[in-house]
Enzyme design. Sequence first.
Site, PDB file in Angstrom:
ATOM      1  N   TRP A   1       0.378  -1.000  -0.211  1.00 60.66           N
ATOM      2  CA  TRP A   1       0.149  -0.166   0.204  1.00 60.66           C
ATOM      3  C   TRP A   1       1.089   0.866   0.313  1.00 60.66           C
ATOM      4  CZ3 TRP A   1      -1.938   2.567   4.213  1.00 60.66           C
ATOM      5  CH2 TRP A   1      -3.491   3.934   4.739  1.00 60.66           C
TER       6      TRP A   1
ATOM      7  N   ASP B   1       0.085  -5.028   9.500  1.00 60.77           N
ATOM      8  CA  ASP B   1      -1.078  -3.900   9.350  1.00 60.77           C
ATOM      9  C   ASP B   1      -2.464  -5.171   8.897  1.00 60.77           C
ATOM     10  OD1 ASP B   1      -1.529  -1.492   7.081  1.00 60.77           O
ATOM     11  OD2 ASP B   1      -2.807  -1.663   8.439  1.00 60.77           O
TER      12      ASP B   1
ATOM     13  N   LYS C   1     -12.942  -0.662   6.711  1.00 67.94           N
ATOM     14  CA  LYS C   1     -13.709  -1.396   5.439  1.00 67.94           C
ATOM     15  C   LYS C   1     -14.793  -2.221   6.471  1.00 67.94           C
ATOM     16  CE  LYS C   1      -9.619   0.037   4.112  1.00 67.94           C
ATOM     17  NZ  LYS C   1      -8.598   0.921   4.530  1.00 67.94           N
TER      18      LYS C   1
HETATM   19  C1  LIG Z   1      -3.426  -2.155   3.671  1.00 65.43           C
HETATM   20  C2  LIG Z   1      -3.870  -0.575   4.506  1.00 65.43           C
HETATM   21  N1  LIG Z   1      -4.025  -0.390   5.715  1.00 65.43           N
HETATM   22  C3  LIG Z   1      -4.375   1.026   6.392  1.00 65.43           C
HETATM   23  C4  LIG Z   1      -5.621   1.458   5.446  1.00 65.43           C
HETATM   24  C5  LIG Z   1      -5.844   2.709   5.363  1.00 65.43           C
HETATM   25  O1  LIG Z   1      -7.199   2.192   6.617  1.00 65.43           O
HETATM   26  P1  LIG Z   1      -7.021   3.954   6.959  1.00 65.43           P
HETATM   27  O2  LIG Z   1      -8.410   3.343   8.102  1.00 65.43           O
HETATM   28  O3  LIG Z   1      -9.091   4.258   6.365  1.00 65.43           O
HETATM   29  O4  LIG Z   1      -6.961   4.617   8.099  1.00 65.43           O
HETATM   30  C6  LIG Z   1      -5.895   1.006   4.164  1.00 65.43           C
HETATM   31  C7  LIG Z   1      -6.410   2.194   3.187  1.00 65.43           C
HETATM   32  N2  LIG Z   1      -6.229   1.689   2.540  1.00 65.43           N
HETATM   33  C8  LIG Z   1      -7.441   1.632   0.686  1.00 65.43           C
HETATM   34  C9  LIG Z   1      -7.306   3.754   0.923  1.00 65.43           C
HETATM   35  C10 LIG Z   1      -6.866   4.245   1.282  1.00 65.43           C
HETATM   36  O5  LIG Z   1      -5.774   4.327   0.389  1.00 65.43           O
HETATM   37  O6  LIG Z   1      -6.123   5.064   1.455  1.00 65.43           O
HETATM   38  C11 LIG Z   1      -7.046   1.428  -0.314  1.00 65.43           C
HETATM   39  O7  LIG Z   1      -5.786   0.506  -0.448  1.00 65.43           O
HETATM   40  O8  LIG Z   1      -7.302   2.025  -1.453  1.00 65.43           O
HETATM   41  C12 LIG Z   1      -4.809   0.010   3.696  1.00 65.43           C
HETATM   42  O9  LIG Z   1      -5.052  -0.688   2.110  1.00 65.43           O
END
Ligand SMILES: Cc1[nH+]cc(COP(=O)(O)O)c(/C=N/[C@@H](CC(=O)O)C(=O)O)c1O
Length: 398
Positions: A130, A211, A246
């Site tokens: 990511w 993560d 999610k």
């Molecule tokens: C692996 C991973 N870790 C953490 C996050 C962040 O989660 P949050 O709770 O929203 O802070 C995301 C978000 N991924 C998606 C959204 C983004 O890029 O922010 C994505 O990969 O599209 C991940 O894909």
Amino acid sequence: MFERVDYYAGDPILGLMEKFLEDSNPNKVNLGIGIYYDEDGVLPVLDCVKTAEQRIADPISPRPYLPMAGLPGHRKGCQELLFGKDAKVLQDGLVATIATIGGSGALKVGAEFINEWFPHAKCYVSDPTWANHIAIFEGSDVEVGKYPYYDKASNSVKFDEMIAFFNTLNKDDVVLLHPCCHNPTGMDLTREQWDTVLDVVQERSLIPFMDIAYQGFGDDMDSDAYAIRKAVDMGLPLFVSNSFSKNLSLYGERVGGLSVVCPTVDEAERVFGQLNAFVRRIYSSPPSHGGRVVDIVMNDEALHDQWVGEVYAMRDRIKAMRLKLKSVLESKVPNRNFDYITRQNGMFSFTGLTPEQVERLQSEFGIYMISNSRMCVAGLNTSNIDYVANAMADVLKD
Ligand SMILES: Cc1[nH+]cc(COP(=O)(O)O)c(/C=N/[C@@H](CC(=O)O)C(=O)O)c1O
């Protein structure tokens, strides 16, 4: 005065969302950002969340600051989801857990902690990973390296290379791992492979930082946490960042957690205090509303059971879309192997399309996926999947 400030190049994922929203193509399809859309192409409000929201709304209550670590029920919810409801490591008080501003906030606090208390540690992320993993850790002055992970030619994990690389790392180096639903490839390790990875982590005294942002979207809540719980069983020190964005469909409420598994209660108390100190100096305390939704859903048995069912329904719809996409593509491009689509797990598929093919999908068909060829399978539904498969077949044939 501020002419010295660089222009922001934009984010490869969030920037694509803006372009999608501006696109006037009536057939446009958003397969970019990792968001779950339902069969109608709508971001759902889970029924368990609706119930929690009603309890929060009536009677309406004041909104004081939360503790730096967040609501105890939010923290408990994270711990039981990650480690298991009756986990001995929880009963023994060995886990320092804070509620955070999403998974991103958890990663940021974790990166700051590592920079402060393990200043010589480098953080190694999977290649690819990511994109924001690198930005967050580098933003906390932690040097970032990459470990071999995905082989595009065979659409599989470069496991032997990954292990060989881990065997070159130094004590206290951090390895950032995806316990399930790898982002962006969707290609996960088997349990046997996890066992080998964690043996090397233990032998080399590395720090595993797991993560988990898609728990429940892979196989099931417990299986998706296998690597986490195996590390605990081995007595490894362990960082776990988790996101409810999610699996609770609470993206904008910014709810997640950071847990650190420690060898002793005294160390857990020391770590917990320092995590609080970092929260205070970065954002002071986490958001109240999302924390209350997490607290209610995770700690009300009936709502928790309902939630698990709703996550599995999302999981199963994604799996159905994988099967459908694979079969349609196989019929339209018979000379190409699409097995990877159903071997991959969770929300994403690494399609292997070239940047030029990804660009054609966007410009000619209004189909948006990340330039590295990541597709968010959750953006597919029975109304758009044939359109997407036909477009992919077109760009693959030329
Ligand atoms: C692996 C991973 N870790 C953490 C996050 C962040 O989660 P949050 O709770 O929203 O802070 C995301 C978000 N991924 C998606 C959204 C983004 O890029 O922010 C994505 O990969 O599209 C991940 O894909």
